[in-house]
Design an enzyme around this catalytic site. Structure first.
Site, mmCIF file in Angstrom:
data_model
loop_
_atom_site.group_PDB
_atom_site.id
_atom_site.type_symbol
_atom_site.label_atom_id
_atom_site.label_comp_id
_atom_site.label_asym_id
_atom_site.label_seq_id
_atom_site.Cartn_x
_atom_site.Cartn_y
_atom_site.Cartn_z
ATOM 1 C CB THR A 107 -1.046 -0.038 1.163
ATOM 2 O OG1 THR A 107 -0.959 1.134 1.891
ATOM 3 C CG2 THR A 107 -0.834 -1.133 2.132
ATOM 4 C CE LYS B 115 -1.970 0.480 -3.637
ATOM 5 N NZ LYS B 115 -3.331 0.773 -4.082
ATOM 6 C CG ASP C 298 -5.714 -1.220 -6.436
ATOM 7 O OD1 ASP C 298 -6.241 -1.826 -5.473
ATOM 8 O OD2 ASP C 298 -4.760 -0.433 -6.293
#
Ligand code: NAP
Length: 524
Positions: free
Chosen positions: A305, A309, A346
């Site tokens: 995170t 990233k 994601d």
């Protein structure tokens, strides 16, 4: 003469100590024993921190009653001196006297610091050991250094357990502690862990590396050492009683990471699917420290995170097509040969909740933002045939993204005239507060508003969207779906989505209730 290894095992085998010892404090004898009474239903291993009492000896009568009444509970008596990080102001002689009396009161284990023990005669320590198992302890409140040298000094004294507690200032310090435990725990009964927020993983993984047990706090408010985790968390979230050398280690890494929802959701999924794995949080202050730790602790999978990233991509041995296009990785797999593979889930986190509601083929979708999350959304949606529009505060990144993904740019001034099937907020506006929104009321002309922000669970944009008659997709759905995809990549099993959603909503509710209670207290 050095102590014979693993004497405790031979002498106290019937004790069969649990993995988690809960430290109990109190300001007077009644309080400490009442707290212990309240704990025994769920905790069968307690440490009486006698040094928290003004006159420890006065508690021993009550403790004797307690140990007689609860013979199944294992108890440690600790009376740590101020000089060694505790609160006891008396001499070494009175510390020894209190511990001897605590043993007579039924505490099966007593803890004495190395610094006190060196002032005792060998015969005094031997005598103490005839009454209780002796934990010889050493605490380093500054760093994690010279563990082997410290152990060498400790084993020169007779004891049943050697406890070395250090402070982690980097993730690598946990590696040092775990290697030390792995190397020495077959020769001596060791307890080892690192204090501090960066050392939290050692509290969970230390037992995997050979620590006989670990310490936990009764509650958030009653921690007796920095970075201590509550017993409830260790048992129910991390399933510490089941962690063994075959347990696969997964983690979320970032800075900050303390309040991440990922350990709750991922450990729940591992438990539901009966995967022998544990998922911890790694507070990585630098990428270098993180990568070093990942290479040395056999971490099987990592959620990446903020803020790593993008920076981590160039350190990976291979990446999937999404990661390459998006230029950001949120999922890492460490192969058996140590190679690091990067994925980006994601995009799945955005696409899946939408596909449950509409067909994405030619759906008209506005993405607000041009950062990592927006890029994942734009590429994911384009792959599914959606007509994607981009609006970002800064034009440059939006132009670049639109060009590479073959999406369209929108000017803010034109929003009042345009309608969409979905508007996705992929900016950080609204994060942590309910007053800001990336759009005004008259700019929300859409069937669905998908807000990636999930803290707070209901953002200003979500409230405005509801008022405008749009259906809202909360960011928590993306969070759960991207996590579900990670789970699938790591384990090859379908993710228990309902369970993950249930757990994450429960944690959010608990945190909101705790915050309300806190705010209430502050107002009083
Ligand atoms: P990022 O790479 O830092 O991008 C931030 C984006 O927000 C940029 O487009 C930036 O625009 C825009 N922005 C920041 N402040 C703004 C402001 N005051 N007004 C207008 N635009 C502003 O961050 P990210 O990783 O893409 O994350 C974006 C959001 O998505 C975060 O809130 C994050 O928590 C959320 N997220 C949620 C999930 C989930 O699972 N639900 C997953 C990933 C991300 P500029 O280019 O002009 O700076």
């Amino acid at each position: 003469m050095t102590a014979a290894p693993n004497q405790f095992v031979a002498r106290f085998r019937p004790l069969r100590l649990p993995r988690v010892c809960v430290a109990v404090t109190g300001s007077d004898p009644s309080e400490i024993v009442e707290k212990a009474e309240a704990l025994v239903r769920d905790n069968t291993f307690l440490e009486f921190r006698l040094d928290y009492l003004a006159r420890p000896v006065l508690a021993l009568g009550r403790i004797k009653q307690f140990t007689e009444y609860h013979p199944h509970v294992s108890t440690i008596a600790t009376c740590r001196r101020v000089a060694n990080g505790g609160k006891f102001r008396g001499s070494v002689a009175s510390q020894l006297d209190i511990l001897t009396k605590a043993a007579a009161a039924g505490c099966q284990l007593v803890d004495m610091e190395l610094q006190s023990a060196v002032h005792c005669k060998r015969t005094q320590l031997e005598r103490l050991r005839t009454r209780a198992a002796l934990i010889l302890s050493y605490h380093d409140f500054r760093g994690t250094k010279k563990l082997e040298e410290t152990l060498e000094k400790m084993v020169a004294l007779p004891a049943d357990f050697y406890k070395i507690v250090t402070t982690a200032t980097t993730l690598h310090d946990n590696v040092v502690m775990m290697k030390f435990l792995e190397k020495n725990s077959d020769r001596y009964s060791l307890i080892g862990l690192c204090m501090g927020e960066q050392g939290i993983i050692s509290r969970v993984l230390g037992v995997r590396a050979g620590s006989a047990f670990t310490f936990a706090a009764v509650s958030e408010d009653e921690k007796t050492a920095p970075g201590q985790v509550t017993a409830q968390e260790l048992r129910s979230t991390y399933r510490i009683e089941q962690v063994d050398p075959a347990t696969r280690v997964y983690a979320v890494a970032g800075d900050p990471v303390l309040h991440s929802l990922s350990p709750a959701i991922m450990n729940a999924a591992l438990r539901r699917e009966t995967v022998n794995g544990v998922y911890v949080a790694l507070h990585a202050k630098t990428l270098k420290d993180l990568l070093g730790c990942v290479k040395e602790i056999p971490i099987h999978g990592l959620s990446i995170t903020m803020p790593y990233k993008e920076a981590i991509v160039s350190h990976l041995d291979n990446t999937d097509a999404h990661t390459t296009k998006i230029g950001a990785c949120n999922t890492l797999v460490r192969a058996q040969d140590g190679k690091l593979y990067g994925f980006n889930t994601d995009a799945a986190g955005v696409v899946r909740p939408l596909q449950q509601r509409i067909s994405l083929e030619q759906a008209k979708i506005l993405v607000l933002g041009a950062g990592g999350a927006a890029r994942a959304a734009v590429y994911g949606l384009k792959e599914r045939g959606a007509e994607v529009y981009i609006l970002n505060r800064t034009l440059g990144p939006a132009q670049k993204l639109a060009r590479s993904a073959r999406a369209r740019l929108v000017k803010r001034a034109d929003l009042k005239k345009l309608t969409f099937d979905v508007i996705i907020n992929a900016t950080s506006v609204g994060m942590g507060n309910t007053r800001e929104s990336p759009l005004n009321e008259n700019e929300i002309r859409t069937r669905y508003v998908f807000d990636m922000v999930y803290d707070p669970p209901e953002t200003r944009l979500m409230k405005m969207a509801k008022a405008a008659g749009a259906e809202v997709i909360p960011g928590i759905e993306m969070f759960v779906q991207q996590a579900a995809r990670q789970f699938e990549i790591w384990t090859g099993k379908p993710a228990p989505l309902d369970e993950m959603l249930r757990v994450v909503n429960r944690v959010i509710e608990e945190r909101a209730a705790a915050k309300d209670a806190d705010d209430g207290l502050k107002k009083k």
